[in-house]
Scaffold this motif. Sequence first.
Motif, PDB file in Angstrom:
ATOM      1  N   LEU A 148       5.754 -19.633   2.696  1.00 59.96           N
ATOM      2  CA  LEU A 148       4.441 -19.806   2.140  1.00 59.96           C
ATOM      3  C   LEU A 148       3.497 -18.767   3.051  1.00 59.96           C
ATOM      4  N   ALA A 149       3.682 -18.998   4.541  1.00 63.09           N
ATOM      5  CA  ALA A 149       2.972 -18.135   5.272  1.00 63.09           C
ATOM      6  C   ALA A 149       3.166 -16.743   5.197  1.00 63.09           C
ATOM      7  N   LEU A 150       4.269 -16.458   4.973  1.00 62.40           N
ATOM      8  CA  LEU A 150       4.663 -14.867   4.927  1.00 62.40           C
ATOM      9  C   LEU A 150       4.296 -14.557   3.527  1.00 62.40           C
ATOM     10  N   GLY A 151       4.337 -15.252   2.324  1.00 65.45           N
ATOM     11  CA  GLY A 151       3.755 -14.590   1.141  1.00 65.45           C
ATOM     12  C   GLY A 151       2.517 -14.341   1.070  1.00 65.45           C
ATOM     13  N   LEU A 196      -2.526 -11.098   1.776  1.00 63.06           N
ATOM     14  CA  LEU A 196      -3.922 -10.517   2.478  1.00 63.06           C
ATOM     15  C   LEU A 196      -3.684  -9.081   3.079  1.00 63.06           C
ATOM     16  N   ASN A 197      -2.267  -8.632   3.523  1.00 62.40           N
ATOM     17  CA  ASN A 197      -2.122  -7.280   3.955  1.00 62.40           C
ATOM     18  C   ASN A 197      -2.561  -6.441   3.018  1.00 62.40           C
ATOM     19  N   ARG A 198      -2.598  -6.596   1.756  1.00 60.96           N
ATOM     20  CA  ARG A 198      -2.789  -5.729   0.710  1.00 60.96           C
ATOM     21  C   ARG A 198      -4.348  -5.722   0.539  1.00 60.96           C
ATOM     22  N   LEU A 199      -5.163  -6.804   1.034  1.00 61.35           N
ATOM     23  CA  LEU A 199      -6.487  -6.912   0.815  1.00 61.35           C
ATOM     24  C   LEU A 199      -7.316  -6.473   2.238  1.00 61.35           C
ATOM     25  N   PRO A 200      -7.541  -5.397   2.657  1.00 61.38           N
ATOM     26  CA  PRO A 200      -8.351  -5.388   3.843  1.00 61.38           C
ATOM     27  C   PRO A 200      -9.597  -5.821   4.041  1.00 61.38           C
ATOM     28  N   HIS A 201     -10.169  -5.664   2.648  1.00 66.77           N
ATOM     29  CA  HIS A 201     -11.747  -6.021   2.748  1.00 66.77           C
ATOM     30  C   HIS A 201     -11.870  -7.308   2.822  1.00 66.77           C
ATOM     31  N   CYS A 202     -11.108  -8.289   2.166  1.00 66.55           N
ATOM     32  CA  CYS A 202     -11.270  -9.609   2.257  1.00 66.55           C
ATOM     33  C   CYS A 202     -10.520 -10.555   3.180  1.00 66.55           C
ATOM     34  N   ALA A 203      -9.696  -9.722   3.860  1.00 66.93           N
ATOM     35  CA  ALA A 203      -8.561 -10.310   4.660  1.00 66.93           C
ATOM     36  C   ALA A 203      -9.474 -11.272   5.816  1.00 66.93           C
ATOM     37  N   ARG A 204     -10.571 -10.628   6.460  1.00 65.24           N
ATOM     38  CA  ARG A 204     -11.400 -11.513   7.447  1.00 65.24           C
ATOM     39  C   ARG A 204     -11.780 -12.754   6.779  1.00 65.24           C
ATOM     40  N   LEU A 258       0.636 -11.781  10.028  1.00 65.29           N
ATOM     41  CA  LEU A 258      -0.413 -10.705   9.781  1.00 65.29           C
ATOM     42  C   LEU A 258      -0.328  -9.957  11.221  1.00 65.29           C
ATOM     43  N   ALA A 259      -0.306 -10.398  12.162  1.00 64.84           N
ATOM     44  CA  ALA A 259      -0.336  -9.886  13.385  1.00 64.84           C
ATOM     45  C   ALA A 259       1.093  -8.867  13.332  1.00 64.84           C
ATOM     46  N   GLY A 260       2.026  -9.500  13.123  1.00 66.19           N
ATOM     47  CA  GLY A 260       3.560  -8.965  12.892  1.00 66.19           C
ATOM     48  C   GLY A 260       3.469  -7.788  11.988  1.00 66.19           C
ATOM     49  N   THR A 290      10.202  -3.760   6.056  1.00 66.73           N
ATOM     50  CA  THR A 290       9.413  -4.696   6.456  1.00 66.73           C
ATOM     51  C   THR A 290      10.047  -5.740   7.275  1.00 66.73           C
ATOM     52  N   TRP A 291      10.845  -6.390   6.452  1.00 65.65           N
ATOM     53  CA  TRP A 291      11.877  -7.474   6.980  1.00 65.65           C
ATOM     54  C   TRP A 291      12.473  -7.457   8.218  1.00 65.65           C
ATOM     55  N   PRO A 292      13.426  -6.557   8.653  1.00 63.64           N
ATOM     56  CA  PRO A 292      14.135  -6.162   9.882  1.00 63.64           C
ATOM     57  C   PRO A 292      13.046  -6.011  10.964  1.00 63.64           C
ATOM     58  N   LEU A 293      11.813  -5.212  10.539  1.00 62.51           N
ATOM     59  CA  LEU A 293      10.868  -5.060  11.546  1.00 62.51           C
ATOM     60  C   LEU A 293       9.835  -6.193  11.845  1.00 62.51           C
ATOM     61  N   LEU A 294      10.083  -7.343  10.986  1.00 61.60           N
ATOM     62  CA  LEU A 294       9.284  -8.559  11.092  1.00 61.60           C
ATOM     63  C   LEU A 294      10.050  -9.651  11.483  1.00 61.60           C
ATOM     64  N   THR A 295      11.486  -9.411  11.802  1.00 60.13           N
ATOM     65  CA  THR A 295      12.074 -10.401  12.313  1.00 60.13           C
ATOM     66  C   THR A 295      11.683 -11.046  13.553  1.00 60.13           C
ATOM     67  N   PRO A 296      11.092 -10.567  14.856  1.00 59.77           N
ATOM     68  CA  PRO A 296      10.805 -10.939  15.925  1.00 59.77           C
ATOM     69  C   PRO A 296       9.794 -12.049  15.607  1.00 59.77           C
ATOM     70  N   THR A 297       8.940 -11.779  14.613  1.00 62.77           N
ATOM     71  CA  THR A 297       7.878 -12.568  14.414  1.00 62.77           C
ATOM     72  C   THR A 297       8.209 -13.705  13.420  1.00 62.77           C
TER      73      THR A 297
END
Length: 299
Positions: A90-93, A98-106, A176-178, A205-212
């Motif tokens: 759920l957090a990943l989804g 949110l990563n696609r909505l930079p204006h509302c992300a905050r 989001l940080a990842g 995205t998924w391989p680069l996000l693996t550490p997170t």
Amino acid sequence: MLNPKPSLKTTLHALAYLAPLLIITVLFTAWPLLSAVRLSFATRSNFYTGRVTAYGWANFGALWHDPDFHRAVQHTLLFTLGVVPASVLLALGVALLLNRLPHCARFFQTLYFLPFVTSTVAVSLVWGWLFQADHGVVNGLLHANIDWLNDPHYSLLALILLCLWQSLGFNILLFLAGLNHIDDRYLLVAQLSGATAWQRFWHVTWPLLTPTVILITVNALITNFKVFDQVYALFHGSAGPANADLTLTYYLYQKFYIENQTGLAAASGLVLFGLVLLITGLAGGYFHHWTRWLRKDTR
């Protein structure tokens, strides 16, 4: 300029800087852990004087034959299995959205993070009201009449939903940080190569996000194995109806603070420590092989 060759002087300087942290770690982590191990093997002892007159395996034998302990282990495993995968997915989804909505992300980051910084007691009281059988919001949305907090068949699910909601915001921020640390040029190259949105996610995205993912999963495993506050607050000082929400940490609390069986409490804490160490070790090994497979798959 840093000296590439360590000497006795530089080593002493490094130890001097590390000394406060090392002292705090020894006093408040290592020493209590060793004391708990010692106490778990004590069959005759005085907790207030710290004197132990006999050692043995009796405490672990008592745990082995205690049905409440077996129930606590089962509930802890079921609870962790219910919360960890769902919270990660759920957090990943939500983070991807949110990563696609930079204006509302905050705004949404603050909104999702509020449950994590809110008092557990306050959150549990609110959810206790939401789970009311007669006028609760949850039953109103489901058009059902479920007694969530008094029915042993649903109380553990209620606890899972509460902890899932409370931990979601922290995991979203980590994802989001990842995502923000992934170079957009990788995705641009994949898009120019004709990769679909799913292919860009799975192969870039998924391989680069693996550490997170590893960080969040291991942290969630450790946190949910030690769940206690939510149980105590949601069920007003009990382990749920018919001990349906009895977890290992709550079992330890009962043995130590209520029944004054310090040896059993220490033994159950040692078992909990071993389980957490085993599960996180297995998760780390799995993620290690999974990362190697992803690297081969993306080549």
